[in-house]
Every structure is written in structure tokens, then in C-alpha cells.
Write a protein that holds these residues in place. Sequence first.
Motif, PDB file in Angstrom:
ATOM      1  N   THR A 242       0.853  -1.193   0.000  1.00  0.00           N
ATOM      2  CA  THR A 242       0.000   0.000   0.000  1.00  0.00           C
ATOM      3  C   THR A 242       0.886   1.240   0.000  1.00  0.00           C
ATOM      4  O   THR A 242       2.072   1.181   0.318  1.00  0.00           O
ATOM      5  CB  THR A 242      -0.893   0.041   1.253  1.00  0.00           C
ATOM      6  OG1 THR A 242      -0.060   0.150   2.418  1.00  0.00           O
ATOM      7  CG2 THR A 242      -1.784  -1.198   1.332  1.00  0.00           C
ATOM      8  N   TYR A 243       0.272   2.365  -0.333  1.00  0.00           N
ATOM      9  CA  TYR A 243       0.986   3.635  -0.253  1.00  0.00           C
ATOM     10  C   TYR A 243       1.482   3.855   1.177  1.00  0.00           C
ATOM     11  O   TYR A 243       2.600   4.329   1.385  1.00  0.00           O
ATOM     12  CB  TYR A 243       0.073   4.795  -0.665  1.00  0.00           C
ATOM     13  CG  TYR A 243      -0.223   4.828  -2.138  1.00  0.00           C
ATOM     14  CD1 TYR A 243       0.623   5.481  -3.019  1.00  0.00           C
ATOM     15  CD2 TYR A 243      -1.358   4.206  -2.652  1.00  0.00           C
ATOM     16  CE1 TYR A 243       0.352   5.522  -4.381  1.00  0.00           C
ATOM     17  CE2 TYR A 243      -1.634   4.230  -4.011  1.00  0.00           C
ATOM     18  CZ  TYR A 243      -0.782   4.886  -4.868  1.00  0.00           C
ATOM     19  OH  TYR A 243      -1.043   4.916  -6.209  1.00  0.00           O
ATOM     20  N   THR A 244       0.667   3.497   2.157  1.00  0.00           N
ATOM     21  CA  THR A 244       1.019   3.668   3.562  1.00  0.00           C
ATOM     22  C   THR A 244       2.235   2.832   3.935  1.00  0.00           C
ATOM     23  O   THR A 244       3.173   3.324   4.577  1.00  0.00           O
ATOM     24  CB  THR A 244      -0.185   3.305   4.452  1.00  0.00           C
ATOM     25  OG1 THR A 244      -1.299   4.116   4.068  1.00  0.00           O
ATOM     26  CG2 THR A 244       0.125   3.504   5.923  1.00  0.00           C
TER      27      THR A 244
ATOM     28  N   PHE B 169       0.085  12.300   3.421  1.00  0.00           N
ATOM     29  CA  PHE B 169      -1.012  12.059   2.488  1.00  0.00           C
ATOM     30  C   PHE B 169      -2.240  12.931   2.750  1.00  0.00           C
ATOM     31  O   PHE B 169      -3.191  12.905   1.986  1.00  0.00           O
ATOM     32  CB  PHE B 169      -1.393  10.581   2.478  1.00  0.00           C
ATOM     33  CG  PHE B 169      -0.292   9.684   1.971  1.00  0.00           C
ATOM     34  CD1 PHE B 169       0.500  10.045   0.904  1.00  0.00           C
ATOM     35  CD2 PHE B 169      -0.047   8.461   2.575  1.00  0.00           C
ATOM     36  CE1 PHE B 169       1.513   9.220   0.434  1.00  0.00           C
ATOM     37  CE2 PHE B 169       0.963   7.624   2.114  1.00  0.00           C
ATOM     38  CZ  PHE B 169       1.743   8.014   1.050  1.00  0.00           C
TER      39      PHE B 169
ATOM     40  N   ARG C 103       0.668  13.872  -1.825  1.00  0.00           N
ATOM     41  CA  ARG C 103       0.153  12.722  -2.594  1.00  0.00           C
ATOM     42  C   ARG C 103       0.706  12.779  -4.007  1.00  0.00           C
ATOM     43  O   ARG C 103       1.103  11.762  -4.578  1.00  0.00           O
ATOM     44  CB  ARG C 103      -1.376  12.707  -2.584  1.00  0.00           C
ATOM     45  CG  ARG C 103      -1.964  12.325  -1.241  1.00  0.00           C
ATOM     46  CD  ARG C 103      -3.459  12.030  -1.316  1.00  0.00           C
ATOM     47  NE  ARG C 103      -4.240  13.148  -1.823  1.00  0.00           N
ATOM     48  CZ  ARG C 103      -4.729  14.138  -1.084  1.00  0.00           C
ATOM     49  NH1 ARG C 103      -4.497  14.166   0.215  1.00  0.00           N
ATOM     50  NH2 ARG C 103      -5.444  15.091  -1.626  1.00  0.00           N
TER      51      ARG C 103
ATOM     52  N   GLN D 192      -1.024  -0.247  -4.013  1.00  0.00           N
ATOM     53  CA  GLN D 192      -2.478  -0.065  -3.994  1.00  0.00           C
ATOM     54  C   GLN D 192      -2.882   0.857  -2.859  1.00  0.00           C
ATOM     55  O   GLN D 192      -2.128   1.056  -1.907  1.00  0.00           O
ATOM     56  CB  GLN D 192      -3.172  -1.411  -3.753  1.00  0.00           C
ATOM     57  CG  GLN D 192      -2.882  -2.472  -4.768  1.00  0.00           C
ATOM     58  CD  GLN D 192      -3.518  -3.771  -4.343  1.00  0.00           C
ATOM     59  OE1 GLN D 192      -2.859  -4.618  -3.765  1.00  0.00           O
ATOM     60  NE2 GLN D 192      -4.785  -3.913  -4.614  1.00  0.00           N
ATOM     61  N   TYR D 193      -4.108   1.370  -2.949  1.00  0.00           N
ATOM     62  CA  TYR D 193      -4.679   2.090  -1.828  1.00  0.00           C
ATOM     63  C   TYR D 193      -4.966   1.088  -0.722  1.00  0.00           C
ATOM     64  O   TYR D 193      -5.260  -0.090  -0.992  1.00  0.00           O
ATOM     65  CB  TYR D 193      -5.985   2.786  -2.216  1.00  0.00           C
ATOM     66  CG  TYR D 193      -5.804   3.966  -3.129  1.00  0.00           C
ATOM     67  CD1 TYR D 193      -5.098   5.087  -2.719  1.00  0.00           C
ATOM     68  CD2 TYR D 193      -6.349   3.964  -4.401  1.00  0.00           C
ATOM     69  CE1 TYR D 193      -4.932   6.174  -3.554  1.00  0.00           C
ATOM     70  CE2 TYR D 193      -6.187   5.050  -5.243  1.00  0.00           C
ATOM     71  CZ  TYR D 193      -5.483   6.147  -4.811  1.00  0.00           C
ATOM     72  OH  TYR D 193      -5.309   7.215  -5.640  1.00  0.00           O
ATOM     73  N   LEU D 194      -4.920   1.538   0.524  1.00  0.00           N
ATOM     74  CA  LEU D 194      -5.264   0.701   1.663  1.00  0.00           C
ATOM     75  C   LEU D 194      -6.690   0.195   1.493  1.00  0.00           C
ATOM     76  O   LEU D 194      -7.582   0.956   1.127  1.00  0.00           O
ATOM     77  CB  LEU D 194      -5.133   1.529   2.948  1.00  0.00           C
ATOM     78  CG  LEU D 194      -5.056   0.791   4.263  1.00  0.00           C
ATOM     79  CD1 LEU D 194      -3.847  -0.140   4.280  1.00  0.00           C
ATOM     80  CD2 LEU D 194      -4.949   1.791   5.405  1.00  0.00           C
TER      81      LEU D 194
ATOM     82  N   ALA E 224      -7.969  -1.613  -0.839  1.00  0.00           N
ATOM     83  CA  ALA E 224      -8.445  -1.595  -2.231  1.00  0.00           C
ATOM     84  C   ALA E 224      -7.835  -2.780  -2.965  1.00  0.00           C
ATOM     85  O   ALA E 224      -6.853  -3.362  -2.525  1.00  0.00           O
ATOM     86  CB  ALA E 224      -8.052  -0.296  -2.910  1.00  0.00           C
TER      87      ALA E 224
ATOM     88  N   GLY F  99      -3.853   2.806  -8.271  1.00  0.00           N
ATOM     89  CA  GLY F  99      -4.423   4.146  -8.260  1.00  0.00           C
ATOM     90  C   GLY F  99      -4.541   4.731  -9.657  1.00  0.00           C
ATOM     91  O   GLY F  99      -3.968   4.214 -10.619  1.00  0.00           O
TER      92      GLY F  99
END
Length: 137
Positions: free
Chosen positions: A33-35, A52, A58, A85-87, A89, A93
Amino acid sequence: MTGYGRDDDEWDQLIEAGLAFLIERARLEKTTTYTELNATLCRRTGLRGFDFEQDSERAAMGHLLGLIVDRNRPTTKLMISALVQYLNANDAGPGFYALAVELGMLPRRPSASAKQEFWIRQLNALYAFYAPDRRSA
């Protein structure tokens, strides 16, 4: 390369650390994830993370992923950013698809199914490219 409040040296460190992490994920046949990517970059480089909550931060992460793709694509012919990926999801993106269009890997206005199929093909190809048995060959 300077931009988003970071100098060239910072970008170089982020690209190297980000690419190494994404290759590790590909070898494990896992996405991230991005996180998780952001936390890993902070831990491995000691640099400040991306906030973010801010649009510009972002956008900076998207810029970084584009730079990582630029660095890796000549070797793989793939978009290693497909792994991010997004958390919570199950998809990449919108920046991933915009870059794919820009690179000529997707048509200008791809359907939702074409985007999904492209993303899945990229994931599977990345997993195959970085498969442990392939590295030892």
C-alpha cells in the motif's frame, strides 16, 4: 528531478529504497500500500515521509512512483508501481493508469475492464520476472 520540497539526493535515495522494496514485494508475489511504502521509505532512508493529508504530498508520491517506473522499466518492460495499492483496495491508483496511457501501454480512454486486465497482467508479469527460480537461473 528537484521538486516537491526535496533535493536530487533525496529523490535518488527514495528511488533506490522504493525500487528495492517493490522488488522484494514482487519476489514475494505480494502487493503493498501507499502507507506501507511510505513507512518503509522513512525507515530505510531516514528521510521525512509523505503527508497524504496534503494534495502536494500525494502528488509527490505519485511522482516518486513514476521515477521508480522510469528506473525499472528498461530492465523489465513493466510498471513496477502496479504493486502499490490504496489501503483496503484491490486495484492500482489512477496515476498508475494515467502513466500507462502516457507510456503507450494502455489506450487513451481504457474501459474499466481493460484497466483491470492490464493491472492484473502487470502484476503477474512482475511476479514471473522476479520469481526466485528465475533469479538463480
